[in-house]
Enzyme design. Sequence first.
Site, PDB file in Angstrom:
ATOM      1  N   PRO A 189     -53.282  17.686  -5.463  1.00 30.63           N
ATOM      2  CA  PRO A 189     -52.643  17.003  -4.339  1.00 30.63           C
ATOM      3  C   PRO A 189     -51.126  17.128  -4.360  1.00 30.63           C
ATOM      4  O   PRO A 189     -50.498  16.994  -5.405  1.00 30.63           O
ATOM      5  CB  PRO A 189     -53.065  15.547  -4.511  1.00 30.63           C
ATOM      6  CG  PRO A 189     -54.300  15.600  -5.329  1.00 30.63           C
ATOM      7  CD  PRO A 189     -54.124  16.767  -6.243  1.00 30.63           C
TER       8      PRO A 189
ATOM      9  N   LYS B 119     -57.551  11.810  -8.797  1.00 26.81           N
ATOM     10  CA  LYS B 119     -57.223  13.078  -9.461  1.00 26.81           C
ATOM     11  C   LYS B 119     -56.378  12.776 -10.696  1.00 26.81           C
ATOM     12  O   LYS B 119     -55.623  11.804 -10.726  1.00 26.81           O
ATOM     13  CB  LYS B 119     -56.430  13.990  -8.523  1.00 26.81           C
ATOM     14  CG  LYS B 119     -57.096  14.292  -7.196  1.00 26.81           C
ATOM     15  CD  LYS B 119     -58.158  15.330  -7.320  1.00 26.81           C
ATOM     16  CE  LYS B 119     -58.716  15.674  -5.942  1.00 26.81           C
ATOM     17  NZ  LYS B 119     -59.635  16.771  -5.967  1.00 26.81           N
TER      18      LYS B 119
END
Length: 120
Positions: free
Chosen positions: A2, A32
């Site tokens: 990301p 994440k």
Amino acid sequence: MPTLELKTNVQLKDPKAFIEEFSKLAADLLGKPISYIATSYTYNEHLAWGGTFEPAFILNIVSLDNITPESTEVYSKKLFEFFQEKLGTAGNRGYITYVDPGRPFIGHNFTTFGAIFGKK
């Protein structure tokens, strides 16, 4: 993988501390590892919203496999709350754009995520 790119007209006293906190929030929120998170903060004194220079922001998020209509509702709530607390921005003075370009369209480590994890 990301990436979160924040542009705001709010000048921070300690941008590095803010980015560290923002990165941790992003990792938790997006599910994440923090080692995959890339965040940036850009101060732009000329960012106007509705013709005024009251605190405002624009956030662009690119992430694989976790951008859905349901998840973006949750992400938006948490991010707007965070920016309200840290930047002093009202909920109606920011936009968040969410993009999942697909694994083949993100390059990393001399290849793409499509090659690393398979095309999804």
